[in-house]
Scaffold this motif. Structure first.
Motif, PDB file in Angstrom:
ATOM      1  N   VAL A 163      34.859   4.827  14.202  1.00 15.58           N
ATOM      2  CA  VAL A 163      34.462   6.641  13.767  1.00 15.58           C
ATOM      3  C   VAL A 163      33.310   6.289  12.773  1.00 15.58           C
ATOM      4  CG1 VAL A 163      35.544   7.914  11.835  1.00 15.58           C
ATOM      5  CG2 VAL A 163      37.426   7.239  13.677  1.00 15.58           C
ATOM      6  N   LEU A 164      32.515   5.435  11.836  1.00 19.19           N
ATOM      7  CA  LEU A 164      31.347   4.655  11.495  1.00 19.19           C
ATOM      8  C   LEU A 164      30.380   5.225  12.411  1.00 19.19           C
ATOM      9  CD1 LEU A 164      32.230   3.280   9.159  1.00 19.19           C
ATOM     10  CD2 LEU A 164      32.653   5.662   8.290  1.00 19.19           C
ATOM     11  N   TYR A 165      30.744   4.789  13.538  1.00 16.25           N
ATOM     12  CA  TYR A 165      29.496   3.924  14.795  1.00 16.25           C
ATOM     13  C   TYR A 165      29.576   5.948  14.956  1.00 16.25           C
ATOM     14  CZ  TYR A 165      28.082   3.086  18.755  1.00 16.25           C
ATOM     15  OH  TYR A 165      26.649   2.807  20.186  1.00 16.25           O
ATOM     16  N   ALA A 166      30.709   6.492  15.332  1.00 16.17           N
ATOM     17  CA  ALA A 166      30.201   7.805  15.986  1.00 16.17           C
ATOM     18  C   ALA A 166      30.401   8.214  15.297  1.00 16.17           C
ATOM     19  CB  ALA A 166      32.036   7.941  16.954  1.00 16.17           C
ATOM     20  N   ILE A 167      29.940   8.323  13.938  1.00  6.42           N
ATOM     21  CA  ILE A 167      29.131   9.698  12.985  1.00  6.42           C
ATOM     22  C   ILE A 167      27.913   9.267  13.147  1.00  6.42           C
ATOM     23  CG2 ILE A 167      28.680   9.433  10.514  1.00  6.42           C
ATOM     24  CD1 ILE A 167      32.558  10.278  10.103  1.00  6.42           C
ATOM     25  N   ILE A 168      27.718   7.626  12.956  1.00  7.22           N
ATOM     26  CA  ILE A 168      26.034   7.315  12.516  1.00  7.22           C
ATOM     27  C   ILE A 168      25.153   8.092  14.045  1.00  7.22           C
ATOM     28  CG2 ILE A 168      24.265   5.212  12.431  1.00  7.22           C
ATOM     29  CD1 ILE A 168      26.542   4.256  10.920  1.00  7.22           C
ATOM     30  N   THR A 169      26.155   7.461  16.045  1.00 10.31           N
ATOM     31  CA  THR A 169      25.339   8.077  16.597  1.00 10.31           C
ATOM     32  C   THR A 169      25.038   9.233  17.480  1.00 10.31           C
ATOM     33  OG1 THR A 169      26.634   6.381  18.056  1.00 10.31           O
ATOM     34  CG2 THR A 169      25.328   4.927  17.177  1.00 10.31           C
ATOM     35  N   GLU A 170      26.189  10.109  16.576  1.00  4.09           N
ATOM     36  CA  GLU A 170      26.725  11.668  17.196  1.00  4.09           C
ATOM     37  C   GLU A 170      27.207  10.642  18.520  1.00  4.09           C
ATOM     38  OE1 GLU A 170      23.160  13.456  17.233  1.00  4.09           O
ATOM     39  OE2 GLU A 170      22.966  14.409  15.410  1.00  4.09           O
ATOM     40  N   ALA A 171      28.172  10.508  18.816  1.00  2.71           N
ATOM     41  CA  ALA A 171      29.099  10.141  19.732  1.00  2.71           C
ATOM     42  C   ALA A 171      30.701  10.402  19.372  1.00  2.71           C
ATOM     43  CB  ALA A 171      29.404   8.510  19.889  1.00  2.71           C
ATOM     44  N   ASN A 172      31.078  10.562  20.748  1.00  3.92           N
ATOM     45  CA  ASN A 172      32.150  11.086  20.648  1.00  3.92           C
ATOM     46  C   ASN A 172      33.783  10.059  20.471  1.00  3.92           C
ATOM     47  OD1 ASN A 172      34.957  11.887  21.861  1.00  3.92           O
ATOM     48  ND2 ASN A 172      33.657  13.347  21.717  1.00  3.92           N
ATOM     49  N   ILE A 173      34.007  10.385  19.164  1.00  2.00           N
ATOM     50  CA  ILE A 173      34.790   9.502  18.683  1.00  2.00           C
ATOM     51  C   ILE A 173      36.545   9.331  19.788  1.00  2.00           C
ATOM     52  CG2 ILE A 173      37.042   8.696  16.890  1.00  2.00           C
ATOM     53  CD1 ILE A 173      35.043  10.591  15.182  1.00  2.00           C
ATOM     54  N   PRO A 352      18.293   3.408  18.122  1.00  3.03           N
ATOM     55  CA  PRO A 352      17.119   4.000  19.101  1.00  3.03           C
ATOM     56  C   PRO A 352      16.379   2.458  19.900  1.00  3.03           C
ATOM     57  CG  PRO A 352      17.292   4.140  16.442  1.00  3.03           C
ATOM     58  CD  PRO A 352      18.511   3.000  16.741  1.00  3.03           C
ATOM     59  N   ILE A 353      16.634   1.586  19.301  1.00  2.00           N
ATOM     60  CA  ILE A 353      16.427   0.321  19.883  1.00  2.00           C
ATOM     61  C   ILE A 353      16.680   0.497  21.589  1.00  2.00           C
ATOM     62  CG2 ILE A 353      15.173  -2.243  20.601  1.00  2.00           C
ATOM     63  CD1 ILE A 353      15.334  -2.523  17.290  1.00  2.00           C
ATOM     64  N   ILE A 354      18.284   0.476  21.705  1.00  2.00           N
ATOM     65  CA  ILE A 354      19.356   0.099  22.395  1.00  2.00           C
ATOM     66  C   ILE A 354      19.233   1.387  23.520  1.00  2.00           C
ATOM     67  CG2 ILE A 354      21.521  -0.446  23.473  1.00  2.00           C
ATOM     68  CD1 ILE A 354      20.315  -2.888  22.429  1.00  2.00           C
ATOM     69  N   ALA A 355      18.966   2.877  22.797  1.00  2.00           N
ATOM     70  CA  ALA A 355      19.111   3.639  23.330  1.00  2.00           C
ATOM     71  C   ALA A 355      17.519   4.291  24.346  1.00  2.00           C
ATOM     72  CB  ALA A 355      18.858   4.924  22.446  1.00  2.00           C
ATOM     73  N   GLY A 356      16.206   3.261  24.003  1.00  2.00           N
ATOM     74  CA  GLY A 356      15.206   3.109  24.812  1.00  2.00           C
ATOM     75  C   GLY A 356      15.300   1.974  26.321  1.00  2.00           C
ATOM     76  N   LEU A 357      16.311   1.335  26.147  1.00  2.34           N
ATOM     77  CA  LEU A 357      16.203   0.467  27.294  1.00  2.34           C
ATOM     78  C   LEU A 357      16.841   1.257  28.697  1.00  2.34           C
ATOM     79  CD1 LEU A 357      16.704  -2.838  24.731  1.00  2.34           C
ATOM     80  CD2 LEU A 357      15.159  -2.058  25.786  1.00  2.34           C
ATOM     81  N   GLU A 365      26.892   7.058  28.207  1.00  6.99           N
ATOM     82  CA  GLU A 365      27.773   5.699  28.495  1.00  6.99           C
ATOM     83  C   GLU A 365      27.366   4.771  27.904  1.00  6.99           C
ATOM     84  OE1 GLU A 365      29.757   6.372  32.787  1.00  6.99           O
ATOM     85  OE2 GLU A 365      27.896   5.865  32.957  1.00  6.99           O
ATOM     86  N   THR A 366      25.513   4.702  28.099  1.00  7.56           N
ATOM     87  CA  THR A 366      24.691   3.265  26.817  1.00  7.56           C
ATOM     88  C   THR A 366      25.261   3.473  25.714  1.00  7.56           C
ATOM     89  OG1 THR A 366      23.323   3.695  27.848  1.00  7.56           O
ATOM     90  CG2 THR A 366      23.089   1.712  26.438  1.00  7.56           C
ATOM     91  N   LYS A 367      25.788   4.313  25.208  1.00  9.65           N
ATOM     92  CA  LYS A 367      26.129   4.903  23.402  1.00  9.65           C
ATOM     93  C   LYS A 367      27.451   4.175  23.730  1.00  9.65           C
ATOM     94  CE  LYS A 367      24.954   9.035  22.037  1.00  9.65           C
ATOM     95  NZ  LYS A 367      25.237   9.946  21.399  1.00  9.65           N
ATOM     96  N   ILE A 368      28.124   4.329  24.447  1.00 11.16           N
ATOM     97  CA  ILE A 368      29.599   4.045  23.896  1.00 11.16           C
ATOM     98  C   ILE A 368      30.127   2.230  24.454  1.00 11.16           C
ATOM     99  CG2 ILE A 368      31.684   4.009  25.013  1.00 11.16           C
ATOM    100  CD1 ILE A 368      30.865   6.878  23.851  1.00 11.16           C
ATOM    101  N   LEU A 432      33.837   1.252  30.590  1.00 15.23           N
ATOM    102  CA  LEU A 432      33.740   2.781  30.810  1.00 15.23           C
ATOM    103  C   LEU A 432      34.731   2.980  32.040  1.00 15.23           C
ATOM    104  CD1 LEU A 432      29.872   2.806  31.234  1.00 15.23           C
ATOM    105  CD2 LEU A 432      30.985   3.182  29.094  1.00 15.23           C
ATOM    106  N   THR A 433      35.513   2.125  32.738  1.00 15.95           N
ATOM    107  CA  THR A 433      36.128   2.979  33.929  1.00 15.95           C
ATOM    108  C   THR A 433      37.440   4.169  33.355  1.00 15.95           C
ATOM    109  OG1 THR A 433      35.600   0.791  35.364  1.00 15.95           O
ATOM    110  CG2 THR A 433      38.307   2.588  35.461  1.00 15.95           C
TER     111      THR A 433
END
Length: 439
Positions: A163-173, A352-357, A365-368, A432-433
């Protein structure tokens, strides 16, 4: 001193404070606010402090944290932890290493209604450790199993750290919960396999237990129906869209509380104890959250994260090489701090480093995928020598077992974790499946 140099210096000072056992929230606040004032001055810092707490805590999804904590407290009062272990032990205890395998299964089941590694480890240690001693399990295997099994609490949904990770990265919980299901099952199966191999090599470490009758086994399963009901109601309801995560957490807490009252295991004083047991760790998490907000604001002004991302992008390293360095960094930090602090401190810098790769996945999907892998590596850090928070916690319950024995006991589980991380990194579809199918 340039901004990036000041940011690096602040990070090193923070690590020194943590090594000196300064509370994590205090260390984050001291370094963050001091660095902020050095860059901007005291006046802007005071203006920032007027609004920062509100904008940190106003996020609606944060209400999931105390609700899942409360659900865990009610589940313990209802004796669901003991019922889970008893049922797993009735089915597996007659096998060599079976009581340890039952402990892993019970940790996985309790993690499904808990969401916290430390809470899972402590709760199951009180139930399982006496049984492991009764059947003369070696100190290494008994404590190693409990330390490793406890880590399942932060991976198997619902997970507070996710939940905390989702809030930080604005991902879907919800998507993160879906993605964690297969890796969580792999973790439990991998730990059971590790125990099986261990007792084959050292038969005296995990003696055979008593064989229960088929009737006793089925009766044991009937005793855990509340756990299955809560899991299906909460996680199933979230997956299919009946509840938001916050609503699901509220339903789960209410339902678990009703079960505790119905079993006549919780009176008014016990209910108040549950509220206090929820408030204290929730307050600790929220203080760390506020401290990380101050620290990350300071880092933002130094531009260190952006410059670091640019340097890595220009380094010529492959995306997988960068990911490997990040995961090693996670494991190293996991030796000195808990999972909540690690996620709050590192993800704003590293994401941000991972998002740029380019990993061959789209941005969401990379975020998840990265979130699940990061969480698994964080849990590995909880049992990695020379510290490992879960190792210290479990060893405190078995004072007659030397710390070195507990460290030896977690080695098979660390090897299992290494295989699991490699599979999830090389084959993102394992993560991811399930979200793709449901989505």
């Amino acid at each position: 001193m340039t901004g990036p140099e000041l940011g690096a210096a602040g990070f090193l000072v923070l690590l020194v404070l943590l090594a000196l056992r300064i509370p994590i929230a205090v260390g984050l606040m001291v370094v963050g606010l001091t660095g902020y004032s050095i860059i901007n001055g005291v006046g802007p810092l005071l203006n920032y402090l007027k609004t920062a707490p509100f904008w940190t805590y106003h996020v609606y999804d944060l209400s999931v944290v105390p609700l899942f904590m409360l659900m865990s407290q009610f589940a313990t009062k209802a004796g669901l932890n003991a019922a889970l272990f008893r049922a797993a032990n009735l089915w597996l205890g007659h096998r060599r290493g079976g009581v340890a395998m039952a402990t892993v299964g019970a940790c996985a089941g309790f993690g499904a209604i808990c969401g916290s590694s430390i809470a899972t480890a402590v709760t199951m240690a009180r139930v399982a450790l006496p049984e492991l001693r009764r059947y003369r399990y070696s100190g290494a295997l008994a404590t190693g199993t409990l330390a490793a099994g406890g880590t399942l609490g932060i991976l198997i949904p619902p997970s507070i750290v996710l939940v905390l990770y989702a809030i930080i990265t604005e991902a879907n919980i919800v998507t993160l919960f879906q993605a964690a299901m297969v890796p969580g099952i792999l973790a439990a199966l991998g730990y059971v396999l590790a125990i099986g191999i261990y007792v084959r090599l050292r038969p005296d470490a995990g003696p055979v237990g008593d064989r229960a009758s088929r009737r006793e086994q089925w009766r044991g399963l009937l005793d855990v129906w509340p756990v299955l009901l809560i899991f299906v109601l909460v996680i199933g309801g979230i997956y299919v869209g009946i509840f938001t995560p916050t609503e699901g957490a509220a339903v789960g807490a209410f339902g678990t509380g009703l079960i505790a009252f119905a079993k006549a295991r919780m009176g008014l004083n016990d209910f108040l104890d549950c509220l206090v047991g929820t408030a204290i760790p929730t307050a600790a998490i929220f203080m760390v959250l506020l401290g990380s907000e101050f620290f990350n604001a300071f880092l933002g002004f130094t531009r260190m994260p952006l410059i670091l991302a640019e340097l890595i992008g220009e380094s010529g390293l492959s995306p997988m090489a960068v990911l490997a360095v990040v995961l090693i960094f996670f494991i190293a930090l996991g030796c000195i701090m808990d999972s909540f602090a690690m996620i709050l401190l590192t993800v704003p810098v590293l994401w941000p480093i991972i998002a740029g790769l380019d990993f061959g996945l789209d941005g969401e999907e990379t975020k998840i995928w990265f979130g699940i892998i990061a969480l698994i590596v964080v849990e590995v850090g909880l049992i990695t020598p020379p510290v490992g928070l879960n190792v210290f916690i479990i060893n405190s319950f078995a004072k007659d077992v030397p710390m070195t024995e507990t460290y030896k006991g977690v080695v098979p589980f660390l090897l299992s974790d290494a295989v699991r991380v490699a599979l999830l990194v090389l084959f993102p579809a394992l993560t991811l499946t399930f979200p793709r199918l449901i989505g």
